[in-house]
Scaffold this motif. Structure first.
Motif, PDB file in Angstrom:
ATOM      1  N   LEU A 143       0.851  -1.185   0.000  1.00  0.00           N
ATOM      2  CA  LEU A 143       0.000   0.000   0.000  1.00  0.00           C
ATOM      3  C   LEU A 143       0.885   1.232   0.000  1.00  0.00           C
ATOM      4  CD1 LEU A 143      -2.008  -2.196   1.389  1.00  0.00           C
ATOM      5  CD2 LEU A 143      -3.386  -0.130   1.643  1.00  0.00           C
TER       6      LEU A 143
ATOM      7  N   PHE B 112       0.431  -1.213  -5.044  1.00  0.00           N
ATOM      8  CA  PHE B 112       1.474  -1.470  -6.043  1.00  0.00           C
ATOM      9  C   PHE B 112       2.209  -2.744  -5.641  1.00  0.00           C
ATOM     10  CE2 PHE B 112       5.277  -0.141  -3.666  1.00  0.00           C
ATOM     11  CZ  PHE B 112       4.734   0.638  -2.665  1.00  0.00           C
TER      12      PHE B 112
ATOM     13  N   ASP C 180      10.417  -1.193   3.419  1.00  0.00           N
ATOM     14  CA  ASP C 180      10.152  -0.972   1.990  1.00  0.00           C
ATOM     15  C   ASP C 180      11.197   0.011   1.446  1.00  0.00           C
ATOM     16  OD1 ASP C 180       9.037  -0.637  -0.527  1.00  0.00           O
ATOM     17  OD2 ASP C 180       7.371   0.611   0.173  1.00  0.00           O
TER      18      ASP C 180
ATOM     19  N   LYS D 267      11.279   0.386  -6.246  1.00  0.00           N
ATOM     20  CA  LYS D 267      11.032  -0.339  -4.994  1.00  0.00           C
ATOM     21  C   LYS D 267      11.534  -1.779  -5.048  1.00  0.00           C
ATOM     22  CE  LYS D 267       8.013   2.622  -2.858  1.00  0.00           C
ATOM     23  NZ  LYS D 267       7.977   2.929  -1.417  1.00  0.00           N
TER      24      LYS D 267
HETATM   25 MG    MG Z   1       6.025   1.653   1.379  1.00  0.00          MG
END
Ligand code: MG
Length: 289
Positions: A79, A107, A165, A182
């Motif tokens: 999220l 995502f 993350d 990411k």
């Molecule tokens: Mg994040």
């Protein structure tokens, strides 16, 4: 109950910590066939193992902890912008984050292998000039979830872990879609364990913090999420099966480097120590290579 993946004598195994957290018990010692956490979650099918009074244990000091799910079955579902304070700081920092809220932002994050507690993170400084951290509560699904209503979501949660993350902000913003920025190798540290859902519940209210080199950067509580976990499970499972072992990273609170004012903003550099903490789960600490 705290589930762990560990290496002992070069063999990677799934297990649980003993109640005093001094030792591990392998899934095999408890009579399961599973060779990995993914297999064990499926074999458990929503139940918890019984811990006998007497069984083989290995001192925690003799094992190396790995990420609890070192190689997820699929990409991690993430999220974006799920804490109000983080929405404000991200929107101020870059127009690409300026989304109309009202619906959750989802995502995906690819990983080859989740980084273990105390292992190093490759900062990819050849292509990344803005390495950032994001402490997040990770939810692990325990049973295949399809069309699950929010009020029943608890039945489908295996447990919770800590996930960092890690993000290359220049790639994340340049390419508009966040996937590449990411998903670089080493960008998903996870651990140190998965705490079974029954110990925490479906709507966790846990203090969540991140320190860089001992300096407190992020400090919030998981009750501050905009879209809570039962909502997320209902919404996603209405259209996609969340298979047992699926990992959902539920977003990060404010305090990331991106959110700092440009004059004082400091991104991560080689040698920086990132310490992510969630009360009731533990500590996930990693150093940038
Ligand atoms: Mg994040």
């Amino acid at each position: 109950m705290k589930f762990v993946t560990y290496k002992y004598k070069n063999l990677e195994q799934a297990g649980v910590l003993t109640p005093d957290e001094s030792s591990v018990i392998s899934a095999h010692s408890l009579g399961f066939k599973a060779e990995s956490m993914n297999e064990w979650i499926r074999e458990l099918d929503g139940s918890l193992p019984d811990l006998p009074k007497e069984c083989d244990t290995i001192p925690l000091s003799d094992v190396k902890l790995e990420a609890p799910i070192p190689v997820p079955l699929q990409d991690v579902i993430c999220l974006g912008l799920n804490y109000r304070d983080h929405v404000e700081e991200a929107t101020k920092a870059d127009a690409v984050f300026d989304v109309q809220r009202g619906d959750a932002v989802y995502f995906a994050k690819r990983l080859q292998r989740a980084v273990a507690p105390n292992d190093k993170i490759d900062g990819h400084f050849d292509i990344c000039d803005s390495l950032d951290y994001e402490v997040e509560l990770a939810v692990v699904i325990g049973k295949d979830a399809k069309n699950v209503k929010a009020e029943n979501a608890a039945d489908y949660i295996f447990g919770y872990s800590i996930l960092n993350d890690v993000s290359a902000r220049n790639l994340q913003t340049r390419h508009k879609q966040w996937y590449f920025g990411k998903s670089l190798d080493d960008f998903t540290p996870m651990g140190p364990c998965i705490v079974s859902a029954g110990d925490i519940g479906a709507a966790p209210e846990l203090d969540i913090r991140c320190y860089v080199n001992g300096q407190l950067r992020q400090n919030s509580n998981t009750r501050m999420m905009i879209f809570d976990i039962p909502y997320i499970i209902e919404e996603l499972s209405a259209g996609m099966t969340l298979k047992a072992g699926t990992i959902i990273a539920t977003g990060t609170p404010s305090g990331v480097a991106l959110g700092m004012s440009p004059e004082t903003r400091v991104y991560l550099k080689s040698g920086d120590v990132i310490r992510c903490e969630i009360d009731g789960i533990g500590v996930l600490e990693n150093t940038v290579k």
